[in-house]
Design a protein around this motif. Structure first.
Motif, PDB file in Angstrom:
ATOM      1  N   ARG A 107    -103.291 -69.612 -58.698  1.00  0.00           N
ATOM      2  CA  ARG A 107    -103.184 -69.610 -60.162  1.00  0.00           C
ATOM      3  C   ARG A 107    -101.772 -69.259 -60.607  1.00  0.00           C
ATOM      4  O   ARG A 107    -101.264 -69.804 -61.592  1.00  0.00           O
ATOM      5  CB  ARG A 107    -104.186 -68.621 -60.763  1.00  0.00           C
ATOM      6  CG  ARG A 107    -104.368 -68.782 -62.279  1.00  0.00           C
ATOM      7  CD  ARG A 107    -105.338 -67.751 -62.832  1.00  0.00           C
ATOM      8  NE  ARG A 107    -106.623 -67.819 -62.146  1.00  0.00           N
ATOM      9  CZ  ARG A 107    -107.592 -66.929 -62.340  1.00  0.00           C
ATOM     10  NH1 ARG A 107    -107.406 -65.895 -63.164  1.00  0.00           N
ATOM     11  NH2 ARG A 107    -108.730 -67.051 -61.699  1.00  0.00           N
ATOM     12  N   ALA A 108    -101.135 -68.352 -59.887  1.00  0.00           N
ATOM     13  CA  ALA A 108     -99.747 -68.001 -60.206  1.00  0.00           C
ATOM     14  C   ALA A 108     -98.840 -69.212 -60.059  1.00  0.00           C
ATOM     15  O   ALA A 108     -97.933 -69.428 -60.875  1.00  0.00           O
ATOM     16  CB  ALA A 108     -99.273 -66.864 -59.307  1.00  0.00           C
ATOM     17  N   TYR A 150     -94.328 -65.726 -68.519  1.00  0.00           N
ATOM     18  CA  TYR A 150     -94.919 -65.956 -67.193  1.00  0.00           C
ATOM     19  C   TYR A 150     -95.274 -64.637 -66.512  1.00  0.00           C
ATOM     20  O   TYR A 150     -96.381 -64.463 -65.985  1.00  0.00           O
ATOM     21  CB  TYR A 150     -93.949 -66.760 -66.332  1.00  0.00           C
ATOM     22  CG  TYR A 150     -94.338 -66.832 -64.881  1.00  0.00           C
ATOM     23  CD1 TYR A 150     -95.477 -67.519 -64.479  1.00  0.00           C
ATOM     24  CD2 TYR A 150     -93.567 -66.200 -63.899  1.00  0.00           C
ATOM     25  CE1 TYR A 150     -95.842 -67.572 -63.137  1.00  0.00           C
ATOM     26  CE2 TYR A 150     -93.927 -66.254 -62.557  1.00  0.00           C
ATOM     27  CZ  TYR A 150     -95.064 -66.940 -62.189  1.00  0.00           C
ATOM     28  OH  TYR A 150     -95.424 -66.989 -60.859  1.00  0.00           O
ATOM     29  N   ARG A 151     -94.350 -63.694 -66.545  1.00  0.00           N
ATOM     30  CA  ARG A 151     -94.600 -62.407 -65.879  1.00  0.00           C
ATOM     31  C   ARG A 151     -95.702 -61.618 -66.589  1.00  0.00           C
ATOM     32  O   ARG A 151     -96.456 -60.879 -65.950  1.00  0.00           O
ATOM     33  CB  ARG A 151     -93.316 -61.589 -65.821  1.00  0.00           C
ATOM     34  CG  ARG A 151     -92.205 -62.220 -65.020  1.00  0.00           C
ATOM     35  CD  ARG A 151     -92.507 -62.258 -63.541  1.00  0.00           C
ATOM     36  NE  ARG A 151     -92.295 -60.957 -62.914  1.00  0.00           N
ATOM     37  CZ  ARG A 151     -92.476 -60.727 -61.620  1.00  0.00           C
ATOM     38  NH1 ARG A 151     -92.859 -61.712 -60.830  1.00  0.00           N
ATOM     39  NH2 ARG A 151     -92.272 -59.533 -61.114  1.00  0.00           N
ATOM     40  N   ALA A 152     -95.801 -61.773 -67.917  1.00  0.00           N
ATOM     41  CA  ALA A 152     -96.877 -61.100 -68.647  1.00  0.00           C
ATOM     42  C   ALA A 152     -98.232 -61.573 -68.142  1.00  0.00           C
ATOM     43  O   ALA A 152     -99.152 -60.775 -67.928  1.00  0.00           O
ATOM     44  CB  ALA A 152     -96.742 -61.370 -70.142  1.00  0.00           C
ATOM     45  N   GLY A 161    -100.993 -61.632 -71.099  1.00  0.00           N
ATOM     46  CA  GLY A 161    -100.561 -63.005 -70.872  1.00  0.00           C
ATOM     47  C   GLY A 161    -100.653 -63.859 -72.118  1.00  0.00           C
ATOM     48  O   GLY A 161     -99.758 -64.672 -72.398  1.00  0.00           O
ATOM     49  N   LEU A 162    -101.725 -63.689 -72.900  1.00  0.00           N
ATOM     50  CA  LEU A 162    -101.849 -64.416 -74.161  1.00  0.00           C
ATOM     51  C   LEU A 162    -100.739 -64.011 -75.138  1.00  0.00           C
ATOM     52  O   LEU A 162    -100.219 -64.845 -75.883  1.00  0.00           O
ATOM     53  CB  LEU A 162    -103.216 -64.147 -74.789  1.00  0.00           C
ATOM     54  CG  LEU A 162    -104.416 -64.824 -74.119  1.00  0.00           C
ATOM     55  CD1 LEU A 162    -105.716 -64.341 -74.763  1.00  0.00           C
ATOM     56  CD2 LEU A 162    -104.309 -66.339 -74.230  1.00  0.00           C
ATOM     57  N   GLY A 163    -100.378 -62.729 -75.114  1.00  0.00           N
ATOM     58  CA  GLY A 163     -99.280 -62.270 -75.960  1.00  0.00           C
ATOM     59  C   GLY A 163     -97.974 -62.960 -75.617  1.00  0.00           C
ATOM     60  O   GLY A 163     -97.237 -63.399 -76.502  1.00  0.00           O
ATOM     61  N   GLY A 164     -97.684 -63.073 -74.320  1.00  0.00           N
ATOM     62  CA  GLY A 164     -96.473 -63.779 -73.900  1.00  0.00           C
ATOM     63  C   GLY A 164     -96.484 -65.230 -74.321  1.00  0.00           C
ATOM     64  O   GLY A 164     -95.470 -65.775 -74.783  1.00  0.00           O
ATOM     65  N   ALA A 165     -97.645 -65.895 -74.192  1.00  0.00           N
ATOM     66  CA  ALA A 165     -97.750 -67.304 -74.569  1.00  0.00           C
ATOM     67  C   ALA A 165     -97.553 -67.487 -76.071  1.00  0.00           C
ATOM     68  O   ALA A 165     -96.878 -68.436 -76.516  1.00  0.00           O
ATOM     69  CB  ALA A 165     -99.108 -67.854 -74.146  1.00  0.00           C
ATOM     70  N   LEU A 166     -98.115 -66.581 -76.882  1.00  0.00           N
ATOM     71  CA  LEU A 166     -97.952 -66.687 -78.336  1.00  0.00           C
ATOM     72  C   LEU A 166     -96.511 -66.404 -78.761  1.00  0.00           C
ATOM     73  O   LEU A 166     -96.021 -66.999 -79.727  1.00  0.00           O
ATOM     74  CB  LEU A 166     -98.911 -65.721 -79.042  1.00  0.00           C
ATOM     75  CG  LEU A 166    -100.362 -66.182 -79.143  1.00  0.00           C
ATOM     76  CD1 LEU A 166    -101.222 -65.081 -79.754  1.00  0.00           C
ATOM     77  CD2 LEU A 166    -100.475 -67.449 -79.988  1.00  0.00           C
TER      78      LEU A 166
END
Length: 226
Positions: A107-108, A150-152, A161-166
């Motif tokens: 997944r990574a 990506y690292r989030a 991870g959703l925070g990083g994407a947003l």
């Protein structure tokens, strides 16, 4: 009511006021509400025993928020520098407090491919329409932002991870405006909505993940004392 709840309530109220002002086109209200957001969120994080890099990232976000209230190019570049410093703090946070095994390797690898594809595609599309003197700064900033997103996702769970994407989405919306692409109605509303959601998810997701790790240790300690 605890100080933590009071602060998150004040933050929520400031968010609503800011978004309503943006939706209504009331610039003066936005200029008053926007600078309150990140300091309130940072204070809430401090009360929740947040690691220093997280608090620093939120405060650098506050600096970027204030600078981007101006339309001048030097303020835009300085604001981008503040956000870049915030992303460095987030990267330090993930390296120090993230789990290396939060996401399976397969997944990574898919995440890495997805974010790399998004970065290259977005820059390739935006590049011809960006002002010449902003192309390299935007490219460098985009690389750092994508690494943070990506690292989030890789180190601190789903919400972070959703925070990083947003965050990536919010800043892409800004970049399309700089490139003078067609914008949706009230673009600043959508930029702030995704940005605030990103910071909340990054902060809350990080604290949730760290608290989940502390809980078993505390339980084990209580069992030994008993």
């Amino acid at each position: 009511m605890s100080h933590s709840r009071l602060l998150i309530g004040a933050f929520g109220l400031a968010v609503v006021v800011d978004l309503v002002c943006l939706a209504a086109g009331f610039d003066a209200g936005h200029a008053l509400a926007k600078p309150l957001l990140m300091p309130l969120l940072a204070l809430w994080a401090v009360l929740r025993r947040a690691p220093r890099p997280l608090v620093a990232a939120l405060l650098f976000g506050w600096g970027g928020d204030v600078l981007l209230l101006s339309d001048a190019e030097p303020a835009f570049l300085a604001g981008m520098g503040c956000f870049a410093a915030g992303h460095v703090c987030y990267l330090a946070l993930f390296a120090r407090h993230g789990s290396r095994y939060a996401v399976p390797r397969a997944r990574a690898a898919l995440l890495a491919l997805g974010y790399a594809t998004a970065l290259v595609t977005t820059l390739a599309l935006l590049w011809p329409d960006l002002p010449a003197d902003l192309r390299l700064p935007v490219a460098g900033y985009s690389l750092l932002l994508t690494a943070m997103a990506y690292r989030a996702a890789l180190r601190l769970g789903l919400f972070t991870g959703l925070g990083g994407a947003l965050f990536l989405l919010s800043d892409t919306l800004i970049a399309t405006g700089v490139a003078d692409w067609p914008q949706p109605p009230r673009p600043d509303f959508w930029i702030m909505l995704t940005y605030v959601a990103a910071q909340v998810l990054l902060a809350g997701g990080t604290l949730g993940a760290l608290n989940a790790r502390r809980a078993p240790a505390a339980t084990y300690g209580e069992m030994r004392v008993a």
